[in-house]
Design a protein around this motif. Sequence first.
Motif, PDB file in Angstrom:
ATOM      1  N   ASP A  37       0.831  -1.207   0.000  1.00 51.65           N
ATOM      2  CA  ASP A  37       0.000   0.000   0.000  1.00 51.65           C
ATOM      3  C   ASP A  37       0.868   1.261   0.000  1.00 51.65           C
ATOM      4  OD1 ASP A  37      -1.994  -1.829   0.253  1.00 51.65           O
ATOM      5  OD2 ASP A  37      -2.547  -1.290   2.317  1.00 51.65           O
ATOM      6  N   GLY A  38       0.291   2.342  -0.510  1.00 50.72           N
ATOM      7  CA  GLY A  38       0.972   3.627  -0.456  1.00 50.72           C
ATOM      8  C   GLY A  38       0.871   4.248   0.933  1.00 50.72           C
ATOM      9  N   GLY A  39       1.779   5.161   1.225  1.00 50.78           N
ATOM     10  CA  GLY A  39       1.794   5.827   2.527  1.00 50.78           C
ATOM     11  C   GLY A  39       0.824   7.002   2.579  1.00 50.78           C
ATOM     12  N   ARG A  40       0.479   7.415   3.783  1.00 51.35           N
ATOM     13  CA  ARG A  40      -0.423   8.548   3.980  1.00 51.35           C
ATOM     14  C   ARG A  40       0.285   9.868   3.698  1.00 51.35           C
ATOM     15  NH1 ARG A  40      -0.788  12.077   7.869  1.00 51.35           N
ATOM     16  NH2 ARG A  40       0.693  10.915   9.153  1.00 51.35           N
ATOM     17  N   GLY A  41      -0.412  10.785   3.046  1.00 54.30           N
ATOM     18  CA  GLY A  41       0.141  12.107   2.811  1.00 54.30           C
ATOM     19  C   GLY A  41       0.171  12.927   4.096  1.00 54.30           C
ATOM     20  N   GLY A  42       1.091  13.861   4.189  1.00 52.27           N
ATOM     21  CA  GLY A  42       1.202  14.700   5.376  1.00 52.27           C
ATOM     22  C   GLY A  42       0.023  15.664   5.505  1.00 52.27           C
ATOM     23  N   SER A  43      -0.414  15.901   6.721  1.00 57.20           N
ATOM     24  CA  SER A  43      -1.484  16.854   6.995  1.00 57.20           C
ATOM     25  C   SER A  43      -0.887  18.204   7.384  1.00 57.20           C
ATOM     26  CB  SER A  43      -2.387  16.350   8.125  1.00 57.20           C
ATOM     27  OG  SER A  43      -3.021  15.140   7.768  1.00 57.20           O
ATOM     28  N   VAL A  44      -1.702  19.245   7.293  1.00 60.46           N
ATOM     29  CA  VAL A  44      -1.306  20.573   7.770  1.00 60.46           C
ATOM     30  C   VAL A  44      -2.076  20.827   9.059  1.00 60.46           C
ATOM     31  CG1 VAL A  44      -1.159  23.026   7.257  1.00 60.46           C
ATOM     32  CG2 VAL A  44      -0.929  21.360   5.405  1.00 60.46           C
ATOM     33  N   VAL A  45      -1.324  21.064  10.141  1.00 58.31           N
ATOM     34  CA  VAL A  45      -1.911  21.187  11.477  1.00 58.31           C
ATOM     35  C   VAL A  45      -1.637  22.582  12.034  1.00 58.31           C
ATOM     36  CG1 VAL A  45      -1.940  20.221  13.812  1.00 58.31           C
ATOM     37  CG2 VAL A  45      -1.489  18.729  11.852  1.00 58.31           C
ATOM     38  N   GLY A 111      -1.539  25.062  23.258  1.00 61.10           N
ATOM     39  CA  GLY A 111      -1.312  23.673  22.897  1.00 61.10           C
ATOM     40  C   GLY A 111      -2.434  23.049  22.096  1.00 61.10           C
ATOM     41  N   GLU A 112      -3.550  23.757  21.930  1.00 66.54           N
ATOM     42  CA  GLU A 112      -4.677  23.214  21.168  1.00 66.54           C
ATOM     43  C   GLU A 112      -4.284  23.039  19.699  1.00 66.54           C
ATOM     44  OE1 GLU A 112      -9.418  24.237  20.318  1.00 66.54           O
ATOM     45  OE2 GLU A 112      -8.158  25.602  21.492  1.00 66.54           O
ATOM     46  N   ARG A 113      -4.671  21.899  19.118  1.00 67.82           N
ATOM     47  CA  ARG A 113      -4.320  21.592  17.726  1.00 67.82           C
ATOM     48  C   ARG A 113      -5.579  21.362  16.890  1.00 67.82           C
ATOM     49  NH1 ARG A 113       0.797  17.900  16.362  1.00 67.82           N
ATOM     50  NH2 ARG A 113       2.447  19.232  17.178  1.00 67.82           N
ATOM     51  N   PHE A 114      -5.451  21.645  15.592  1.00 70.07           N
ATOM     52  CA  PHE A 114      -6.556  21.389  14.668  1.00 70.07           C
ATOM     53  C   PHE A 114      -5.969  21.058  13.300  1.00 70.07           C
ATOM     54  CE2 PHE A 114      -9.772  22.581  11.544  1.00 70.07           C
ATOM     55  CZ  PHE A 114     -10.894  21.945  12.063  1.00 70.07           C
ATOM     56  N   VAL A 115      -6.451  19.954  12.712  1.00 66.56           N
ATOM     57  CA  VAL A 115      -5.994  19.562  11.369  1.00 66.56           C
ATOM     58  C   VAL A 115      -6.786  20.376  10.357  1.00 66.56           C
ATOM     59  CG1 VAL A 115      -5.748  17.686   9.719  1.00 66.56           C
ATOM     60  CG2 VAL A 115      -5.411  17.244  12.164  1.00 66.56           C
ATOM     61  N   ILE A 116      -6.140  21.348   9.750  1.00 72.64           N
ATOM     62  CA  ILE A 116      -6.829  22.239   8.821  1.00 72.64           C
ATOM     63  C   ILE A 116      -6.871  21.657   7.410  1.00 72.64           C
ATOM     64  CG2 ILE A 116      -4.760  23.573   8.251  1.00 72.64           C
ATOM     65  CD1 ILE A 116      -8.351  24.914   8.708  1.00 72.64           C
ATOM     66  N   ALA A 117      -5.941  20.770   7.088  1.00 69.66           N
ATOM     67  CA  ALA A 117      -5.943  20.099   5.782  1.00 69.66           C
ATOM     68  C   ALA A 117      -5.488  18.659   6.003  1.00 69.66           C
ATOM     69  CB  ALA A 117      -5.033  20.808   4.791  1.00 69.66           C
ATOM     70  N   GLN A 118      -6.398  17.728   5.760  1.00 71.87           N
ATOM     71  CA  GLN A 118      -6.133  16.311   6.040  1.00 71.87           C
ATOM     72  C   GLN A 118      -5.363  15.669   4.899  1.00 71.87           C
ATOM     73  OE1 GLN A 118      -7.288  14.435   8.940  1.00 71.87           O
ATOM     74  NE2 GLN A 118      -5.692  13.140   8.083  1.00 71.87           N
ATOM     75  N   GLY A 119      -4.294  14.961   5.248  1.00 71.56           N
ATOM     76  CA  GLY A 119      -3.510  14.252   4.244  1.00 71.56           C
ATOM     77  C   GLY A 119      -4.299  13.109   3.616  1.00 71.56           C
ATOM     78  N   GLY A 120      -4.028  12.828   2.340  1.00 72.54           N
ATOM     79  CA  GLY A 120      -4.735  11.760   1.640  1.00 72.54           C
ATOM     80  C   GLY A 120      -4.293  10.380   2.090  1.00 72.54           C
ATOM     81  N   ARG A 121      -5.234   9.433   2.079  1.00 70.65           N
ATOM     82  CA  ARG A 121      -4.888   8.052   2.412  1.00 70.65           C
ATOM     83  C   ARG A 121      -4.096   7.416   1.279  1.00 70.65           C
ATOM     84  NH1 ARG A 121     -10.378   7.433   3.129  1.00 70.65           N
ATOM     85  NH2 ARG A 121     -10.387   5.665   1.691  1.00 70.65           N
ATOM     86  N   GLY A 122      -3.277   6.455   1.645  1.00 69.94           N
ATOM     87  CA  GLY A 122      -2.522   5.731   0.633  1.00 69.94           C
ATOM     88  C   GLY A 122      -3.406   4.756  -0.126  1.00 69.94           C
ATOM     89  N   GLY A 123      -3.071   4.516  -1.394  1.00 71.94           N
ATOM     90  CA  GLY A 123      -3.817   3.551  -2.201  1.00 71.94           C
ATOM     91  C   GLY A 123      -3.433   2.127  -1.844  1.00 71.94           C
ATOM     92  N   LYS A 124      -4.343   1.198  -2.121  1.00 64.05           N
ATOM     93  CA  LYS A 124      -4.080  -0.209  -1.825  1.00 64.05           C
ATOM     94  C   LYS A 124      -3.263  -0.851  -2.938  1.00 64.05           C
ATOM     95  CE  LYS A 124      -8.484  -0.722   0.618  1.00 64.05           C
ATOM     96  NZ  LYS A 124      -9.806  -1.394   0.621  1.00 64.05           N
ATOM     97  N   GLY A 125      -2.317  -1.694  -2.536  1.00 65.80           N
ATOM     98  CA  GLY A 125      -1.534  -2.447  -3.509  1.00 65.80           C
ATOM     99  C   GLY A 125      -2.327  -3.620  -4.052  1.00 65.80           C
ATOM    100  N   ASN A 126      -1.810  -4.259  -5.122  1.00 69.35           N
ATOM    101  CA  ASN A 126      -2.584  -5.348  -5.741  1.00 69.35           C
ATOM    102  C   ASN A 126      -2.724  -6.565  -4.837  1.00 69.35           C
ATOM    103  OD1 ASN A 126       0.126  -6.168  -6.065  1.00 69.35           O
ATOM    104  ND2 ASN A 126      -0.318  -7.261  -7.962  1.00 69.35           N
ATOM    105  N   ALA A 127      -1.865  -6.663  -3.815  1.00 68.89           N
ATOM    106  CA  ALA A 127      -2.003  -7.783  -2.882  1.00 68.89           C
ATOM    107  C   ALA A 127      -3.322  -7.707  -2.118  1.00 68.89           C
ATOM    108  CB  ALA A 127      -0.834  -7.797  -1.902  1.00 68.89           C
TER     109      ALA A 127
END
Length: 423
Positions: A37-45, A111-127
């Motif tokens: 599978d592909g890795g998750r893209g980075g988010s902007v926090v 210290g409060e955090r908020f994900v303002i732009a969510q990173g994309g999920r990785g795609g599934k491999g053929n396995a």
Amino acid sequence: MFVDICRISVKAGNGGDGAVAWRREKYVPAGGPAGGDGGRGGSVVLEADESIHTLMDFRYKRVYKAENGENGRSKKQFGADADDIVLKVPVGTVVRDEKSNKVIVDLKRPGERFVIAQGGRGGKGNARYTTSTRQAPTFAQLGFRGQERDIVLELKMIADVGLVGFPNVGKSTLLSVISSARPKIANYEFTTLSPNLGVVYLGPEQSFVCADIPGLIEGASEGIGLGHDFLRHVERTGVLIHVLDASGAGYRDPLTDFETINRELADYNAALTEKPQIVFLNKMDLPEARENEPALRKALEEKGYEVFSGSAATTADIRPMLYRAFDILQNTKIEYETLDEERYVEEEKREPGISVRKEAGKYIVDGGYIERLLGSTFFDDRESLRYFQENLRKNGVIDRLRELGIEEGESVFIAGYEFEFFE
């Protein structure tokens, strides 16, 4: 109150693509699919940070992009997730969507955090696509796109540092040379009729808001002159810089003026005497000020005050005082005004992944999910094509096209590509 506003663009990273790979090892015949599978893209926090007091850093950089996730690899190895980007903002920052101007979040607490732009999920491999009837899938899933948006950072804040002192001691001149503020400056009483504010920038993540507090004279605590109109602004600062005219112009005694102003502050609110206060002996470009400086410094230091001397007119020896004010500010708690809870507006939902419609006689299918599905399909491969058709049917695309009146042999435009409809 001072409102600092910045507009920035944030783009989360895309997820990595899944891999199409096969296990090929000696003595392992028909090893089968092994694409990871592909890795998750980075988010902007966004993170609220007490040590930051302005949005000055965002004026120099307006676009923030996180890294994409790594693509999947052979031997069922997953691609690495990308690191998130953490943008530090002052406590009290309200975040709005630029297009709708609706509030997304109000960062009230340190210290409060908020994900303002969510990173994309990785795609599934053929396995991942192996089934009892599909032993050797020759396709994989593309990574999901990261969220992208234009936002407005709005900081409604009080001044961190207040300049106090009698009229005509050089407060407005000092503010004009340490910030981009342009107050009205002239040689008469009550030049400043409203608090002027400016951002003092000392370096990356080293800035603060400074206010020229006008109208402080003897009797101000009783409402004489502009009195109560401006004393309340002093209540909401973290550090006070007491500016004195060391030259004694107009036959005034700087020490008497100093005691008078502090007495007015105490009479208005005894808590003001607890605020950190440093003294700036101004107008050192004049011979009289240089002559008076040693005695003034000694008297003030004996009272327990830190004393700095310089000239607002020539900007000489000002920065050491500013750095000291910033250092004190780091250990001083300031209450920030923030948005009331009842004014919150929930973030609007994302658009659906599939849209099926008829426009100008054409049948159109599009959306984020369809684009990823199409990008993952190898049309020369029978298994991949069959998976594509199964997904269209499973997600109701075929049924919806029938409802719209499509006939055998008519064209369907899927994510910009033309296909012929048949059962």
